[in-house]
Scaffold this motif. Structure first.
Motif, PDB file in Angstrom:
ATOM      1  N   TRP A   1       0.818  -1.219   0.000  1.00 58.99           N
ATOM      2  CA  TRP A   1       0.000   0.000   0.000  1.00 58.99           C
ATOM      3  C   TRP A   1       0.853   1.271   0.000  1.00 58.99           C
ATOM      4  N   LEU A   2       1.863   1.307   0.883  1.00 64.71           N
ATOM      5  CA  LEU A   2       2.631   2.543   1.032  1.00 64.71           C
ATOM      6  C   LEU A   2       3.680   2.717  -0.063  1.00 64.71           C
ATOM      7  N   MET A   3       4.448   1.673  -0.332  1.00 61.49           N
ATOM      8  CA  MET A   3       5.559   1.802  -1.279  1.00 61.49           C
ATOM      9  C   MET A   3       5.132   2.317  -2.648  1.00 61.49           C
ATOM     10  N   PRO A   4       4.050   1.813  -3.239  1.00 57.88           N
ATOM     11  CA  PRO A   4       3.673   2.333  -4.564  1.00 57.88           C
ATOM     12  C   PRO A   4       3.319   3.812  -4.558  1.00 57.88           C
TER      13      PRO A   4
ATOM     14  N   LEU B   1       4.805   6.161  -2.410  1.00 63.47           N
ATOM     15  CA  LEU B   1       5.903   7.009  -1.930  1.00 63.47           C
ATOM     16  C   LEU B   1       6.625   7.795  -3.024  1.00 63.47           C
ATOM     17  N   PRO B   2       6.764   7.285  -4.255  1.00 62.95           N
ATOM     18  CA  PRO B   2       7.427   8.116  -5.271  1.00 62.95           C
ATOM     19  C   PRO B   2       6.784   9.482  -5.451  1.00 62.95           C
ATOM     20  N   GLU B   3       5.461   9.551  -5.322  1.00 58.41           N
ATOM     21  CA  GLU B   3       4.784  10.848  -5.441  1.00 58.41           C
ATOM     22  C   GLU B   3       5.201  11.773  -4.315  1.00 58.41           C
ATOM     23  N   PHE B   4       5.270  11.240  -3.086  1.00 62.85           N
ATOM     24  CA  PHE B   4       5.705  12.074  -1.961  1.00 62.85           C
ATOM     25  C   PHE B   4       7.138  12.552  -2.178  1.00 62.85           C
ATOM     26  N   ALA B   5       7.992  11.665  -2.680  1.00 64.06           N
ATOM     27  CA  ALA B   5       9.390  12.037  -2.916  1.00 64.06           C
ATOM     28  C   ALA B   5       9.495  13.143  -3.959  1.00 64.06           C
ATOM     29  N   ARG B   6       8.635  13.104  -4.972  1.00 63.65           N
ATOM     30  CA  ARG B   6       8.661  14.168  -5.983  1.00 63.65           C
ATOM     31  C   ARG B   6       8.203  15.499  -5.405  1.00 63.65           C
ATOM     32  N   ARG B   7       7.211  15.448  -4.534  1.00 62.83           N
ATOM     33  CA  ARG B   7       6.683  16.681  -3.951  1.00 62.83           C
ATOM     34  C   ARG B   7       7.598  17.232  -2.861  1.00 62.83           C
TER      35      ARG B   7
ATOM     36  N   GLN C   1      -8.130   7.074   1.490  1.00 64.12           N
ATOM     37  CA  GLN C   1      -9.538   7.066   1.093  1.00 64.12           C
ATOM     38  C   GLN C   1     -10.017   5.613   1.122  1.00 64.12           C
ATOM     39  N   PRO C   2     -10.743   5.222   2.166  1.00 65.36           N
ATOM     40  CA  PRO C   2     -11.110   3.815   2.325  1.00 65.36           C
ATOM     41  C   PRO C   2     -11.851   3.217   1.143  1.00 65.36           C
ATOM     42  N   GLU C   3     -12.542   4.070   0.354  1.00 69.18           N
ATOM     43  CA  GLU C   3     -13.302   3.494  -0.751  1.00 69.18           C
ATOM     44  C   GLU C   3     -12.432   3.205  -1.957  1.00 69.18           C
ATOM     45  N   ASP C   4     -11.198   3.721  -1.999  1.00 68.55           N
ATOM     46  CA  ASP C   4     -10.340   3.475  -3.149  1.00 68.55           C
ATOM     47  C   ASP C   4      -9.735   2.071  -3.081  1.00 68.55           C
ATOM     48  N   PRO C   5      -9.569   1.406  -4.217  1.00 64.50           N
ATOM     49  CA  PRO C   5      -8.925   0.079  -4.211  1.00 64.50           C
ATOM     50  C   PRO C   5      -7.448   0.217  -3.930  1.00 64.50           C
ATOM     51  N   LEU C   6      -6.890  -0.845  -3.375  1.00 65.00           N
ATOM     52  CA  LEU C   6      -5.453  -0.875  -3.136  1.00 65.00           C
ATOM     53  C   LEU C   6      -4.726  -1.075  -4.452  1.00 65.00           C
ATOM     54  N   PRO C   7      -3.531  -0.520  -4.585  1.00 64.97           N
ATOM     55  CA  PRO C   7      -2.758  -0.734  -5.815  1.00 64.97           C
ATOM     56  C   PRO C   7      -2.367  -2.186  -5.958  1.00 64.97           C
TER      57      PRO C   7
END
Length: 304
Positions: A111-114, A116-122, A297-303
């Motif tokens: 869940w978290l690893m996929p 994290l790249p967005e956080f690293a970019r921001r 967002q609990p309603e979103d599917p996991l990657p």
């Protein structure tokens, strides 16, 4: 909070006490600290004088700690370790800061690893250090700023944010139950069950949710420490595992595992980001938390 000097002995004296306790002799402590045995003895005498208590039993040329001093040394060791970790963090942290995060291995990887790249970019100026924690721990005794926790939001002295609810499916090898054959919960109770250490009541809660009377004594089976190992046990036909659906979706799709129910059931607990209240204004944690709100967002599917 003010700390009177009499309660703050010198680091050198505390290191001498800790080393003597850990190594068992003044000569070994002196060698590690690059001191003479006499200097180690003087450090301990200075500590005794400041505290006003006897810490060392002197038998000829040997030094032995009193039982009270041994307990004190163990507690001091934890404090010295924390000082060392905090110092390393200050020396190596980028200007914007570092976040030390405890994660659960399966959820962290899937869940978290996929994300994290967005956080690293921001936030390229923030470093996130991750460590795995499966068992309960204290924020006060470990250099951890926040943790991903499964259960309920009742961790004393902390604040939390819901990340994701969890859906559970009973699964097993197709050699045990053919694919597409759904098994009634009352019949699953008679099958060999696989348990995971971090959620010892998972099966009991699941049967109760499905109106099946079960007792802890009647839920035999083998125990595993992580989802990765319990998945392998299920794949090899050792029993039925109660698994988060996102962890077994691919195995079900490829026919390696058979789902025994047509729909998953919501677990009793959920995933939370948890942090101690005294860290609430930490800049790195604040940025991470604000970013994670958009992912939680609990309603979103996991990657996948």
């Amino acid at each position: 909070m003010q700390h009177p000097r009499r309660f703050l002995p010198s680091i050198s004296a505390l290191r001498a006490l800790e080393a003597l306790d850990r190594l068992g002799s003044a000569s070994a402590a002196a060698e590690e600290l690059c001191l003479t045995q006499g200097a180690v003895s003087r450090q301990l005498q200075s500590l005794e004088a400041q505290l006003g208590v006897s810490l060392v039993q002197r038998d000829r040329k040997k030094l032995h700690l009193t039982p009270e001093a041994e307990t004190y040394a163990r507690e001091i060791r934890e404090a010295l370790d924390k000082i060392t970790q905090s110092t390393l963090r200050v020396q190596t942290a980028p200007m914007a800061g570092t976040l030390n995060l405890a994660i659960l291995p399966a959820f962290g990887m899937r869940w978290l690893m996929p994300r994290l790249p967005e956080f690293a970019r921001r936030h390229p100026d923030i470093t996130i250090n991750m460590t795995t924690r499966l068992q309960a721990f204290s924020f006060g005794s470990e250099p951890i700023d926040a943790a991903i926790h499964f259960g309920t939001a009742d961790w004393p002295g902390t604040e939390s944010m819901l990340l994701k609810s969890e859906q559970l499916l009973p699964v097993c090898s197709p050699q045990m139950v053919p694919i597409g054959t759904y098994v009634a919960p009352k019949n699953i109770l008679d099958m060999p069950l696989l348990h995971i250490q971090t959620r010892p009541k998972a099966w009991l809660d699941w049967f109760e949710q499905h109106s099946v009377s079960a007792s802890p004594e009647g839920l035999g089976g083998t125990m595993y420490d992580q989802f990765s190992t319990i998945t392998q046990a299920a794949l090899h036909g050792l029993g039925v595992a109660l698994m988060p659906d996102y962890l077994v979706e691919q195995d079900i799709a490829t026919g390696r595992l058979a789902a025994l129910q047509s729909r998953p059931s919501e677990a009793a607990g959920a995933y939370f980001l948890v942090w101690p209240k005294n860290k609430s204004r930490d800049p790195a944690l604040t940025k991470f938390r604000l970013w994670l709100e958009g992912q939680a967002q609990p309603e979103d599917p996991l990657p996948r």
